[in-house]
Design a protein around this motif. Sequence first.
Motif, mmCIF file in Angstrom:
data_model
loop_
_atom_site.group_PDB
_atom_site.id
_atom_site.type_symbol
_atom_site.label_atom_id
_atom_site.label_comp_id
_atom_site.label_asym_id
_atom_site.label_seq_id
_atom_site.Cartn_x
_atom_site.Cartn_y
_atom_site.Cartn_z
ATOM 1 N N HIS A 102 2.542 6.845 -10.443
ATOM 2 C CA HIS A 102 1.914 6.796 -11.767
ATOM 3 C C HIS A 102 1.553 5.358 -12.155
ATOM 4 O O HIS A 102 1.839 4.407 -11.432
ATOM 5 C CB HIS A 102 2.875 7.362 -12.817
ATOM 6 C CG HIS A 102 3.021 8.846 -12.778
ATOM 7 N ND1 HIS A 102 2.353 9.687 -13.633
ATOM 8 C CD2 HIS A 102 3.761 9.638 -11.965
ATOM 9 C CE1 HIS A 102 2.680 10.944 -13.369
ATOM 10 N NE2 HIS A 102 3.534 10.947 -12.350
ATOM 11 N N GLY A 103 0.946 5.236 -13.341
ATOM 12 C CA GLY A 103 0.701 3.945 -13.964
ATOM 13 C C GLY A 103 1.172 3.989 -15.395
ATOM 14 O O GLY A 103 1.094 5.034 -16.060
ATOM 15 N N ASP A 104 1.665 2.861 -15.904
ATOM 16 C CA ASP A 104 2.138 2.790 -17.281
ATOM 17 C C ASP A 104 1.237 1.865 -18.098
ATOM 18 O O ASP A 104 0.959 0.735 -17.687
ATOM 19 C CB ASP A 104 3.581 2.290 -17.349
ATOM 20 C CG ASP A 104 4.118 2.321 -18.761
ATOM 21 O OD1 ASP A 104 4.629 3.371 -19.178
ATOM 22 O OD2 ASP A 104 3.998 1.293 -19.465
ATOM 23 N N GLU A 105 0.803 2.349 -19.265
ATOM 24 C CA GLU A 105 -0.144 1.619 -20.087
ATOM 25 C C GLU A 105 0.466 0.386 -20.747
ATOM 26 O O GLU A 105 -0.235 -0.613 -20.961
ATOM 27 C CB GLU A 105 -0.712 2.540 -21.175
ATOM 28 C CG GLU A 105 -1.647 3.615 -20.664
ATOM 29 C CD GLU A 105 -0.961 4.811 -20.041
ATOM 30 O OE1 GLU A 105 -1.664 5.710 -19.538
ATOM 31 O OE2 GLU A 105 0.295 4.846 -20.031
ATOM 32 N N ARG A 148 -3.467 -4.975 -5.086
ATOM 33 C CA ARG A 148 -2.012 -5.118 -5.179
ATOM 34 C C ARG A 148 -1.331 -3.753 -5.166
ATOM 35 O O ARG A 148 -0.229 -3.594 -4.614
ATOM 36 C CB ARG A 148 -1.646 -5.914 -6.429
ATOM 37 C CG ARG A 148 -2.083 -7.373 -6.338
ATOM 38 C CD ARG A 148 -1.912 -8.106 -7.648
ATOM 39 N NE ARG A 148 -0.530 -8.485 -7.899
ATOM 40 C CZ ARG A 148 -0.134 -9.158 -8.988
ATOM 41 N NH1 ARG A 148 -1.014 -9.492 -9.920
ATOM 42 N NH2 ARG A 148 1.142 -9.480 -9.140
ATOM 43 N N SER A 149 -1.978 -2.746 -5.768
ATOM 44 C CA SER A 149 -1.444 -1.382 -5.713
ATOM 45 C C SER A 149 -1.404 -0.887 -4.269
ATOM 46 O O SER A 149 -0.427 -0.250 -3.843
ATOM 47 C CB SER A 149 -2.311 -0.446 -6.561
ATOM 48 O OG SER A 149 -2.385 -0.883 -7.890
ATOM 49 N N TYR A 150 -2.467 -1.157 -3.526
ATOM 50 C CA TYR A 150 -2.557 -0.809 -2.104
ATOM 51 C C TYR A 150 -1.390 -1.420 -1.331
ATOM 52 O O TYR A 150 -0.703 -0.737 -0.558
ATOM 53 C CB TYR A 150 -3.895 -1.313 -1.583
ATOM 54 C CG TYR A 150 -4.173 -1.131 -0.113
ATOM 55 C CD1 TYR A 150 -5.007 -0.104 0.338
ATOM 56 C CD2 TYR A 150 -3.660 -2.008 0.843
ATOM 57 C CE1 TYR A 150 -5.302 0.043 1.688
ATOM 58 C CE2 TYR A 150 -3.941 -1.862 2.184
ATOM 59 C CZ TYR A 150 -4.762 -0.835 2.606
ATOM 60 O OH TYR A 150 -5.041 -0.707 3.956
ATOM 61 N N SER A 151 -1.140 -2.713 -1.552
ATOM 62 C CA SER A 151 -0.050 -3.402 -0.848
ATOM 63 C C SER A 151 1.313 -2.870 -1.271
ATOM 64 O O SER A 151 2.225 -2.739 -0.441
ATOM 65 C CB SER A 151 -0.124 -4.913 -1.124
ATOM 66 O OG SER A 151 -1.301 -5.462 -0.591
ATOM 67 N N PHE A 185 -2.475 3.011 -4.376
ATOM 68 C CA PHE A 185 -1.143 2.938 -3.770
ATOM 69 C C PHE A 185 -1.075 3.862 -2.550
ATOM 70 O O PHE A 185 -0.637 3.464 -1.460
ATOM 71 C CB PHE A 185 -0.117 3.333 -4.832
ATOM 72 C CG PHE A 185 1.308 3.461 -4.387
ATOM 73 C CD1 PHE A 185 2.246 2.509 -4.767
ATOM 74 C CD2 PHE A 185 1.750 4.561 -3.658
ATOM 75 C CE1 PHE A 185 3.591 2.641 -4.395
ATOM 76 C CE2 PHE A 185 3.066 4.704 -3.285
ATOM 77 C CZ PHE A 185 3.992 3.735 -3.649
ATOM 78 N N VAL A 186 -1.514 5.114 -2.726
ATOM 79 C CA VAL A 186 -1.447 6.091 -1.639
ATOM 80 C C VAL A 186 -2.369 5.685 -0.493
ATOM 81 O O VAL A 186 -2.030 5.893 0.689
ATOM 82 C CB VAL A 186 -1.773 7.498 -2.157
ATOM 83 C CG1 VAL A 186 -2.058 8.459 -1.013
ATOM 84 C CG2 VAL A 186 -0.603 8.026 -2.986
ATOM 85 N N GLU A 187 -3.519 5.121 -0.794
ATOM 86 C CA GLU A 187 -4.410 4.666 0.277
ATOM 87 C C GLU A 187 -3.713 3.625 1.153
ATOM 88 O O GLU A 187 -3.760 3.692 2.383
ATOM 89 C CB GLU A 187 -5.697 4.087 -0.301
ATOM 90 C CG GLU A 187 -6.669 3.620 0.771
ATOM 91 C CD GLU A 187 -7.984 3.125 0.218
ATOM 92 O OE1 GLU A 187 -8.350 1.963 0.527
ATOM 93 O OE2 GLU A 187 -8.657 3.885 -0.507
ATOM 94 N N GLY A 188 -3.049 2.663 0.519
ATOM 95 C CA GLY A 188 -2.318 1.666 1.293
ATOM 96 C C GLY A 188 -1.209 2.279 2.120
ATOM 97 O O GLY A 188 -1.020 1.946 3.300
ATOM 98 N N LEU A 189 -0.456 3.193 1.501
ATOM 99 C CA LEU A 189 0.643 3.864 2.197
ATOM 100 C C LEU A 189 0.126 4.643 3.403
ATOM 101 O O LEU A 189 0.713 4.576 4.500
ATOM 102 C CB LEU A 189 1.366 4.767 1.213
ATOM 103 C CG LEU A 189 2.619 5.501 1.704
ATOM 104 C CD1 LEU A 189 3.617 5.656 0.562
ATOM 105 C CD2 LEU A 189 2.271 6.886 2.258
ATOM 106 N N LEU A 190 -0.974 5.366 3.231
ATOM 107 C CA LEU A 190 -1.526 6.155 4.335
ATOM 108 C C LEU A 190 -2.027 5.268 5.469
ATOM 109 O O LEU A 190 -1.837 5.593 6.653
ATOM 110 C CB LEU A 190 -2.665 7.040 3.831
ATOM 111 C CG LEU A 190 -2.267 8.357 3.172
ATOM 112 C CD1 LEU A 190 -3.475 9.005 2.515
ATOM 113 C CD2 LEU A 190 -1.641 9.307 4.183
#
Length: 375
Positions: A259-262, A355-358, A175-180
């Motif tokens: 975060h991620g939820d299991e 998808r996390s990246y996006s 997620f942070v990689e996409g945001l950056l």
Amino acid sequence: MKISSQFDSGNILVKSAENPLDIQLEINKDKSSDFFQWFHFRLETQQDQLHKINISNLENSAYPEGWDNYQAVASYDRQTWFRLPTSYENGTLTIECEPECSHLYIAYFAPYSYERHLDLVYWAQGHEICEIETLGHTLDKRDMTVLRIGEPASDKKNIWITARQHPGETMAQWFVEGLLHKLLDDEDAHAAALLSQAVFYIVPNMNPDGSVRGHLRTNAKGVNLNREWQSPSMESSPEVFLVRDKMLNLGVDMFLDIHGDEALPYNFVAGSEGIPSYDDKMKSLEESFKSALLTITPEFQDEFGYPKDEPGQANLTVGSCWVAEQFKCLSYTIEMPFKDNINLPDADYGWSDRRSYSFGQDTLAAIVNVVATLR
């Protein structure tokens, strides 16, 4: 046939690996704790042959409900991660595969290595508006790094983003990689609008020791960092101590903790309704941010998530709650699934690194909707 986990974020205990149709494994606990759920290993075997991999004792894992309707991920090249047929019954996760190559990596979610973390940090440094600061060091002597993006000024808001307090939640760093990548794109209109009004302080990995060790939730000492925010120490939780100290020095106008939820198959946010200082302004900012995110991406929803805390009942040891109370600001925990986004299912990849990246990029765009009113 050989099974190995002697690499960055590797975690598996081999009980039996003689019969490809009856491979027996277990997951190692985080050091000095009872948490376990993250696994990451390499299968070296004969290709084009059916394998059944059984991971047992999962009724005692951190989140047993996380195994229902879950599918493990696998990769031949450690770049593209796809889902494998997976079932769960009576505490045992069974993964089936017929490897097309002799070596196959299998993991709980697409891993994000420490080397990739370093690549991201020093790629960011190549942009004029980004500066790296080493706040101090972890218990395993790794750098605690914050990226400052934008030029500080008294009229600019300070927006903080942290990821991966729980190291097994690797989707947070994707997620942070996409945001950056979006924030540092000098042709991106959302980035330009934000950087004219705010400075970003981003910690891409809050728990580098746990990440390398293959932990699910804790640091090198077995401490859950997201329960340390009221009273961290350099002896047990230097990661939180150092970041919190920097926040107190600079101030915070908005905070997102990724975060991620299991268990839950959705993307959602957890707010600060239960903190003592929660008021109409915080509520309005939360609603504006959620409304923008709902408009920007169908990957987000606000129907399912954690129960909201009753007034005054928030757990102030949790990062987003402590920050909201300390700085009286918009503060959210953002959660993504280990499984799939059930609203937009993908049978081949599920919820994924891509998808996390996006989603990180979509979330950055949503901040535009609130940045002007953060103070």
